[in-house]
Design a protein around this motif. Structure first.
Motif, PDB file in Angstrom:
ATOM      1  N   LEU A 233      36.398  36.354  44.591  1.00 49.46           N
ATOM      2  CA  LEU A 233      37.391  37.087  43.382  1.00 49.46           C
ATOM      3  C   LEU A 233      37.533  36.105  42.438  1.00 49.46           C
ATOM      4  CD1 LEU A 233      41.067  38.298  45.363  1.00 49.46           C
ATOM      5  CD2 LEU A 233      39.026  40.163  45.185  1.00 49.46           C
ATOM      6  N   ARG A 234      36.872  36.085  41.319  1.00 52.28           N
ATOM      7  CA  ARG A 234      37.131  35.812  40.080  1.00 52.28           C
ATOM      8  C   ARG A 234      38.375  35.762  39.111  1.00 52.28           C
ATOM      9  NH1 ARG A 234      32.853  39.104  37.974  1.00 52.28           N
ATOM     10  NH2 ARG A 234      34.520  40.627  37.435  1.00 52.28           N
ATOM     11  N   ASP A 235      38.142  34.099  38.454  1.00 45.39           N
ATOM     12  CA  ASP A 235      39.208  34.160  37.628  1.00 45.39           C
ATOM     13  C   ASP A 235      39.365  35.570  36.742  1.00 45.39           C
ATOM     14  OD1 ASP A 235      40.037  31.882  38.695  1.00 45.39           O
ATOM     15  OD2 ASP A 235      38.941  30.458  37.071  1.00 45.39           O
ATOM     16  N   ASP A 236      40.662  35.777  36.190  1.00 43.32           N
ATOM     17  CA  ASP A 236      41.195  37.453  35.541  1.00 43.32           C
ATOM     18  C   ASP A 236      40.963  38.469  36.526  1.00 43.32           C
ATOM     19  OD1 ASP A 236      41.453  35.622  33.712  1.00 43.32           O
ATOM     20  OD2 ASP A 236      39.315  35.782  32.280  1.00 43.32           O
ATOM     21  N   ASP A 237      39.900  38.493  37.600  1.00 42.00           N
ATOM     22  CA  ASP A 237      40.017  39.383  38.652  1.00 42.00           C
ATOM     23  C   ASP A 237      41.597  40.155  38.551  1.00 42.00           C
ATOM     24  OD1 ASP A 237      37.957  40.225  38.306  1.00 42.00           O
ATOM     25  OD2 ASP A 237      37.267  39.219  40.347  1.00 42.00           O
ATOM     26  N   ALA A 238      41.958  41.497  38.321  1.00 47.41           N
ATOM     27  CA  ALA A 238      43.253  41.605  38.658  1.00 47.41           C
ATOM     28  C   ALA A 238      43.760  42.050  39.797  1.00 47.41           C
ATOM     29  CB  ALA A 238      43.241  42.666  37.557  1.00 47.41           C
ATOM     30  N   ASP A 278      46.878  55.953  39.065  1.00 53.55           N
ATOM     31  CA  ASP A 278      46.201  55.096  37.229  1.00 53.55           C
ATOM     32  C   ASP A 278      46.217  53.346  36.603  1.00 53.55           C
ATOM     33  OD1 ASP A 278      45.516  58.432  37.525  1.00 53.55           O
ATOM     34  OD2 ASP A 278      47.927  58.992  36.835  1.00 53.55           O
ATOM     35  N   LEU A 279      47.064  53.068  37.206  1.00 49.20           N
ATOM     36  CA  LEU A 279      47.603  52.058  37.676  1.00 49.20           C
ATOM     37  C   LEU A 279      46.118  50.905  37.842  1.00 49.20           C
ATOM     38  CD1 LEU A 279      51.688  51.521  37.829  1.00 49.20           C
ATOM     39  CD2 LEU A 279      50.291  51.058  36.190  1.00 49.20           C
ATOM     40  N   ILE A 280      45.988  51.269  38.657  1.00 53.62           N
ATOM     41  CA  ILE A 280      44.633  50.818  39.027  1.00 53.62           C
ATOM     42  C   ILE A 280      43.662  50.824  38.401  1.00 53.62           C
ATOM     43  CG2 ILE A 280      43.028  50.400  40.627  1.00 53.62           C
ATOM     44  CD1 ILE A 280      45.009  50.399  43.158  1.00 53.62           C
ATOM     45  N   ASP A 281      43.145  52.128  37.956  1.00 55.30           N
ATOM     46  CA  ASP A 281      41.853  52.444  37.280  1.00 55.30           C
ATOM     47  C   ASP A 281      42.301  51.512  35.235  1.00 55.30           C
ATOM     48  OD1 ASP A 281      39.641  53.800  36.646  1.00 55.30           O
ATOM     49  OD2 ASP A 281      40.489  55.722  36.084  1.00 55.30           O
ATOM     50  N   ARG A 282      43.328  51.933  34.711  1.00 52.95           N
ATOM     51  CA  ARG A 282      43.616  51.249  33.530  1.00 52.95           C
ATOM     52  C   ARG A 282      43.767  50.077  33.625  1.00 52.95           C
ATOM     53  NH1 ARG A 282      50.072  52.757  32.343  1.00 52.95           N
ATOM     54  NH2 ARG A 282      49.218  54.045  33.028  1.00 52.95           N
ATOM     55  N   HIS A 283      43.898  49.279  34.230  1.00 48.60           N
ATOM     56  CA  HIS A 283      44.617  47.555  34.250  1.00 48.60           C
ATOM     57  C   HIS A 283      42.935  47.246  35.029  1.00 48.60           C
ATOM     58  CE1 HIS A 283      47.802  47.823  32.055  1.00 48.60           C
ATOM     59  NE2 HIS A 283      48.340  48.074  32.824  1.00 48.60           N
ATOM     60  N   ARG A 284      42.072  48.077  35.722  1.00 48.74           N
ATOM     61  CA  ARG A 284      40.153  47.680  36.142  1.00 48.74           C
ATOM     62  C   ARG A 284      40.912  46.251  37.407  1.00 48.74           C
ATOM     63  NH1 ARG A 284      37.997  50.917  36.125  1.00 48.74           N
ATOM     64  NH2 ARG A 284      35.388  49.957  35.972  1.00 48.74           N
ATOM     65  N   CYS A 285      42.223  47.034  38.002  1.00 45.42           N
ATOM     66  CA  CYS A 285      42.710  45.642  38.929  1.00 45.42           C
ATOM     67  C   CYS A 285      40.858  46.119  39.717  1.00 45.42           C
ATOM     68  CB  CYS A 285      43.885  46.376  39.588  1.00 45.42           C
ATOM     69  SG  CYS A 285      44.412  46.376  38.282  1.00 45.42           S
ATOM     70  N   ALA A 286      41.043  44.746  40.399  1.00 47.13           N
ATOM     71  CA  ALA A 286      39.792  44.647  41.071  1.00 47.13           C
ATOM     72  C   ALA A 286      40.494  44.066  42.605  1.00 47.13           C
ATOM     73  CB  ALA A 286      39.244  43.105  40.904  1.00 47.13           C
ATOM     74  N   PHE A 287      41.604  43.798  43.009  1.00 48.17           N
ATOM     75  CA  PHE A 287      42.188  43.806  44.695  1.00 48.17           C
ATOM     76  C   PHE A 287      43.238  44.023  44.410  1.00 48.17           C
ATOM     77  CE2 PHE A 287      45.419  40.942  46.740  1.00 48.17           C
ATOM     78  CZ  PHE A 287      44.576  41.368  48.395  1.00 48.17           C
ATOM     79  N   MET A 288      43.472  44.845  45.255  1.00 47.98           N
ATOM     80  CA  MET A 288      45.137  45.602  46.389  1.00 47.98           C
ATOM     81  C   MET A 288      45.704  44.592  47.271  1.00 47.98           C
ATOM     82  SD  MET A 288      46.857  49.276  46.319  1.00 47.98           S
ATOM     83  CE  MET A 288      48.041  49.638  47.077  1.00 47.98           C
ATOM     84  N   VAL A 289      46.856  44.320  47.385  1.00 42.87           N
ATOM     85  CA  VAL A 289      46.872  44.284  49.166  1.00 42.87           C
ATOM     86  C   VAL A 289      48.673  45.145  49.200  1.00 42.87           C
ATOM     87  CG1 VAL A 289      49.137  42.362  47.816  1.00 42.87           C
ATOM     88  CG2 VAL A 289      48.502  42.300  50.137  1.00 42.87           C
ATOM     89  N   GLY A 290      48.704  45.879  50.416  1.00 40.83           N
ATOM     90  CA  GLY A 290      49.726  47.042  50.373  1.00 40.83           C
ATOM     91  C   GLY A 290      49.494  47.126  52.028  1.00 40.83           C
TER      92      GLY A 290
END
Length: 548
Positions: A233-238, A278-290
């Motif tokens: 993961l990089r800096d700024d990856d949401a 929709d939130l992942i798509d809108r904010h261009r999230c690169a990572f999710m934990v769940g």
């Protein structure tokens, strides 16, 4: 001979201290020897206007969060909070939790997150044992009145914490927003010790009373540093974080990683798969934990919409059993994403990482990850170390492990003489450095003298398209002492019986004696706040299914 010392930190907390592990962690950079307040100051200076946190329609820059935290830290100091004092918060995934946690670091006090689904008995216990000085709660959230709960438990509290309400409207207590508006910022954050206790988090155990786990700045930073590197993961990856910030995974990724890892976070307080997509798509999230249900729901939305999420690079799935079929389908639906199973605990947060690329998808689906820490597998009876491939209890020792428990007696038997933490899980090492957890030690089924792994059977049953969730536990049997009972949540309109289960077990190549002898179809499985199945409750229910 033990390599661990008993040491009191600046706040008076008694901690377990391993001098050699600490030396290596500092030398390797796993312990940066900085507090989260130090990192936040650096981020607020380097890119003050960058969006650091998203909460619904609200976006908060680094400098905005930092300045709000300075105000709250100023209040902490003015009311006399000292290093080592505890402030608790029982809040959903709201931006205010970031401010509370950062302010605590600035003032040198300890945060105690409490999962919102806990009620009178658990909350009263945690506030009493932690000797909390302040507690932050919402008014009414998800139809539950937290202010009324505190009124009920107040007479039973030995120490009376101050109450601060968040998004609560008019109450008899101090309002968070008004408090920030009226408070003068702390001019200079207190010089914090990165090795002092900064977090007191209670385990969501399935038996007995909760145990208070102690973490330092360094121990949590060690997890953030290694996981960012493990996933490239990089800096700024949401980060997209619907996991409760009051649980170890949510806390790590939503409250610690944005500052330590320089990665913005998008919060979600009430799970909704359509909105999450929709939130992942809108904010261009690169990572999710769940937890597993989140990934199941997200995959279902992708299936329904006929498209994936091209920004998503990695999905860390844990907290409950993760069927391999789910990982395979998630990888198919999200073409740029590597979903993977992880393993860890509040005491040792993230012990495993993903394969290097999607080419290792089989390992991501069929193991619990690549070891990122020092692990040994030991015999369940003798405690002797076992070679790769053999099944035994999992022990771990690493820079991100906790400093012990708040109650010193809880440390007894929790560690071996070399300072390894006893995970209480059973597993084996395969293909070099891959870990497979086969179940909890206390969940082991001993049928006719043979140890049987519930996890192995669950993974087979999850292959059935008729099954949404499954949990396998022991049940009494006069003939074999213990028998195998499977609690199954079937898909809508489906059913499943013992002959079909026997066929699944046989086709998977498992030994015949691993076939469940009783099937209980249920609407849902009881779970802890972190999504782990309450097998203790299922075992109690299985008592009534005893076999002659």
């Amino acid at each position: 001979m033990s390599v661990v010392e008993q040491r009191r930190d600046v706040g008076g907390w008694l901690t377990r201290w391993n001098p050699e592990l600490a030396r290596r962690a500092v030398a390797s950079g796993e312990w940066p020897d900085r507090t989260v307040a130090d990192f936040a100051c650096e981020r607020a200076t380097a890119h003050p206007q960058r969006v650091q946190l998203v909460d619904g329609e609200q976006r908060f820059s680094c400098i905005a969060l930092y300045e709000q935290a300075r105000r709250l830290a100023g209040h902490f100091v003015r009311i006399g909070l000292q290093p080592g004092d505890v402030v608790s918060f029982q809040l959903p995934n709201w931006w205010e939790t970031s401010v509370i946690d950062l302010a605590a670091a600035m003032a040198g006090v300890v945060t105690n997150p409490i999962v919102p689904i806990n009620r009178d008995a658990e909350v009263g216990y945690m506030l009493n044992e932690s000797r909390s000085k302040l507690v932050f709660v919402p008014g009414v959230f998800r139809k539950f009145d937290y202010v009324a709960m505190l009124a009920r438990i107040a007479p039973k509290l030995t120490a009376k914490p101050g109450i601060i309400t968040v998004r609560a409207g008019a109450t008899p207590h101090v309002d968070f927003a008004a408090l920030l508006a009226d408070s003068e910022p702390l001019v200079t954050p207190r010089a914090g010790d990165p090795n002092a206790v900064k977090l007191l988090m209670y385990t969501s155990g399935t038996t007995g009373r909760p145990k208070g786990v102690l973490h330092s700045h360094n121990s949590f930073h060690a997890d953030s540093i290694k996981m960012k590197a493990a996933m490239n993961l990089r800096d700024d990856d949401a980060i997209f974080c619907p996991s409760p910030v009051t649980h170890v995974s949510g806390y790590l990724w939503a409250l610690n990683m944005p500052w330590c890892g320089d990665m913005p976070a998008v919060l979600m307080d009430v799970w909704n798969a359509e909105q999450a997509f929709d939130l992942i798509d809108r904010h261009r999230c690169a990572f999710m934990v769940g937890a597993t249900p989140f990934l199941q729901d997200l995959v279902a939305v992708a299936r329904q919409r006929g498209r994936g999420l091209d920004s998503l690079k990695s999905y860390l799935c844990g907290g409950a059993s993760v069927p391999p079929s789910l990982i395979y389908e998630a990888a198919e639906r999200f073409a740029n994403c590597l979903p993977w199973r992880t393993f860890g605990a509040t005491e040792v947060p993230t012990m495993t990482g993903p394969p290097a690329s999607r080419e290792g998808l089989r390992l991501a689906a069929e193991t619990d990850g690549r070891l990122l820490c020092d692990v040994k597998i030991v015999d369940l009876v003798s405690g002797a170390s076992l070679p790769p491939g053999e099944e035994g209890e999992i022990l771990s020792r690493e820079p991100s492990m906790a400093l012990g428990y708040a109650r010193a007696e809880d440390n007894d038997n929790a560690y071996d003489d070399e300072g390894y933490f006893r995970m209480g899980d059973i597993g084996r090492l395969v293909e070099g450095d891959q870990l497979i957890c086969t179940g909890r030690k206390k969940d082991l089924i001993i049928r006719a003298g043979e140890n049987i792994s519930a996890r192995e059977i669950e993974d087979v049953l999850y292959r059935s398209p008729k099954i949404v969730e499954v949990a396998v536990v022991s049940m009494p049997s006069r003939r074999t002492s213990e028998a195998i009972c499977a609690f199954v949540v079937p898909r809508d309109g489906e059913t499943i019986d013992l002959p079909e289960v026997a066929r699944l077990v046989g086709e998977a190549g498992l030994a015949r004696q691993k076939t469940p002898e009783y099937i209980a179809l249920v609407d849902e499985l009881p779970k802890t706040p972190s999504g782990k199945v309450r097998k203790d409750q299922l075992r109690q229910r299985a008592q009534s299914f005893a076999l002659d």
